[in-house]
Design an enzyme around this catalytic site. Structure first.
Site, mmCIF file in Angstrom:
data_model
loop_
_atom_site.group_PDB
_atom_site.id
_atom_site.type_symbol
_atom_site.label_atom_id
_atom_site.label_comp_id
_atom_site.label_asym_id
_atom_site.label_seq_id
_atom_site.Cartn_x
_atom_site.Cartn_y
_atom_site.Cartn_z
ATOM 1 N NE ARG A 293 -2.036 -2.291 3.196
ATOM 2 C CZ ARG A 293 -2.441 -2.739 4.377
ATOM 3 N NH1 ARG A 293 -3.590 -2.315 4.871
ATOM 4 N NH2 ARG A 293 -1.719 -3.595 5.074
ATOM 5 C CB THR B 262 1.846 -11.746 11.150
ATOM 6 O OG1 THR B 262 0.478 -12.162 11.171
ATOM 7 C CG2 THR B 262 1.910 -10.350 10.572
#
Ligand code: UD1
Ligand code: CA
Length: 456
Positions: A15, A78
């Site tokens: 992003r 993660t």
């Protein structure tokens, strides 16, 4: 208790729309992951591991000297990222703080609260949470009827009711190491993003009957994650204000904090005044009673006490006590100005040393030069230091006087107390106390206007 820390920093940061790995984007002049590393170090982590991935070598080069780095070749989530740190914890008994590399505002004290709570409650996993007015984008913390945390759901996997929850996962956890890596290895990637979520460990542990805790102690601004450049600017603004607050509380006047940009490593002595539109970067150190700005940029500069810099740019240089620079001076790298030096308007300098008490008041270029003490350099003086191939030095001795509009064609030496006639182009050395003048003699034609004047 033994404490270690893992900083997750392998993501590309899609992003951000950047070629640069997200965690290397700077906040107040320092990569965001470096701020996170500072915080975990201060919180007492004895082992610090950073999981790198996207452009990992680049990240390692910038951060690697203080930490152990491990590589996550593919960014599968993660939980997978934390798994990669396993080899660094052979034989380690204790707790591991896990922090995302994109939350640069996190404070040491908050991390310590999380660690202390995890110890006090004997939790296998403790997650730091925060209440956010606009929780969009963050994982939501779902609690059961008795208020205990039951799971964390990501925005993309949440039901409409879950999206209403304002308590968010900060992405910061404290885990007991026992069983941690085995559990991570067993997590599944059955979610909207097809990733191995670290957040799933909460639900998993709870179902296994292990103790999980949510510590809702973080102030919302502190855990802001940077995913795009708008958030980068928001975080920069908060940190800048913090840096300015510290500077002001230490006895420095910042006339207009809204329009002053000072990086976190800068040191400023008391009673110095910073005027608006000033940018101070890098390892800049400023003494006491200085006056900086308005509209000044200092990068890696060392200023003594009582120095004035006005509407000027100074890079990688040293300026001694009681000196003044500007307005409109441009001091390029490797200049060393002594005490009581005056560098005035429209002066450019590069790789120049200037002795105490010398004056270069206006319209001058000095490059690769050594200027002694108490020298006066007239307006329009230029050191012609470049012959198209090489740079050459100019030496100007103590007490010399350079008349206006002189060209000093390097290599050349002007001796102590020598005088250079205005308008001279000096190509040969001028000995001490001599006059060097190199210009055609003035001619005066009498009665020129009436046409009766003498002519050559
Ligand atoms: C994550 C949390 C979310 C939390 C938010 C807080 C998960 C699944 N979600 O979401 O609950 O509210 O942080 O900011 O954990 N990373 C890797 N390898 C990977 C993926 C990510 O190292 O494979 C690193 C990234 O570099 C980043 C951090 O982990 O520093 C977080 O990843 P990111 O994609 O930003 O997660 P969020 O969507 O923000
Ligand atoms: Ca994030």
């Amino acid at each position: 208790m033994d404490l270690a820390a893992v900083v997750l920093a392998a993501g590309k940061g899609t992003r951000m729309k950047s070629e640069r790995p997200k965690v290397l984007h700077k906040v107040c002049g320092k990569p965001m992951a470096a701020h996170v590393i500072d915080a975990v170090e201060e919180a007492g982590a004895q082992i610090m591991v950073v999981v790198v991935g996207y452009k990992g070598e680049e990240v390692k080069k910038e951060l690697g000297n203080r930490v152990v780095t491990v590589m996550q070749k593919e960014q599968l989530g993660t939980a997978h990222a934390l798994m990669q740190a396993r080899p660094a914890f052979e034989g380690f008994k204790g707790r591991i703080l896990v922090v995302c590399g994109d939350t640069p505002l996190i404070k040491c004290s908050t991390l310590q609260t999380l660690v202390n709570e995890s110890v006090r409650t004997g939790s296998a996993a403790a997650v730091l949470t925060s209440m956010m007015e606009e929780p969009a984008g963050y994982g939501r913390v779902i609690r059961d009827f008795s208020g205990n945390v039951s799971k964390i759901v990501e925005q993309k996997d949440a039901t409409p009711e879950e999206l209403e929850v304002k308590e968010v996962n900060t992405g910061i956890y404290c885990f007991a190491i026992d069983g941690l890596f085995d559990t991570l290895a067993g997590l599944k990637a059955d979610n909207a993003q097809g990733e191995y979520y670290l957040t799933d460990i909460i639900d998993f542990y709870r179902k296994k009957g292990l103790k999980v805790t949510a510590v809702s102690d973080a102030r919302p601004w502190e855990i802001l994650g940077v995913n795009d450049r708008k958030q980068l600017a928001a975080v920069e603004k908060i940190m800048r204000q913090e840096v300015l607050n510290d500077i002001m509380l230490s006895g420095v006047t910042v006339v207009d904090p809204e329009n002053t940009y000072i990086e976190s490593k800068v040191e400023i002595g008391k009673d110095t005044i910073i005027y608006p539109f000033t940018i101070i970067e890098g390892k800049t150190v400023i003494g006491e009673n200085c006056s900086i700005g308005p509209s000044t940029r200092l990068v890696d500069v060392e200023l003594g006490h009582c120095v004035k810099v006005e509407q000027s740019t100074v890079y990688s240089s040293i300026v001694g006590d009681n000196s003044s620079v500007g307005p409109f001076a441009y001091i390029r790298p490797d200049c060393v100005l002594g005490k009581g030096v005056k560098v005035g308007d429209f002066v450019e300098m590069k790789k120049v040393s200037v002795g105490d008490g010398s004056k270069i008041p206006h319209l001058t270029y000095l490059g690769d030069s050594e200027v002694g003490k108490d020298v006066n350099v007239g307006a329009g003086t230029i050191t012609c230091n470049y012959d198209g191939k090489n740079k050459h030095p100019t030496h100007i001795g103590d007490g010399a006087f350079i008349g206006s509009n002189a060209n000093l064609v390097a290599p050349v030496r002007v001796g102590e107390k020598a005088v250079i006639g205005a308008g001279s182009t000096i190509t040969k050395d001028v000995p001490p106390a001599a006059l060097g003048v190199a210009r055609s003699k003035q001619k005066v034609y009498d009665k020129w206007k009436s046409g009766n004047g003498n002519k050559d």
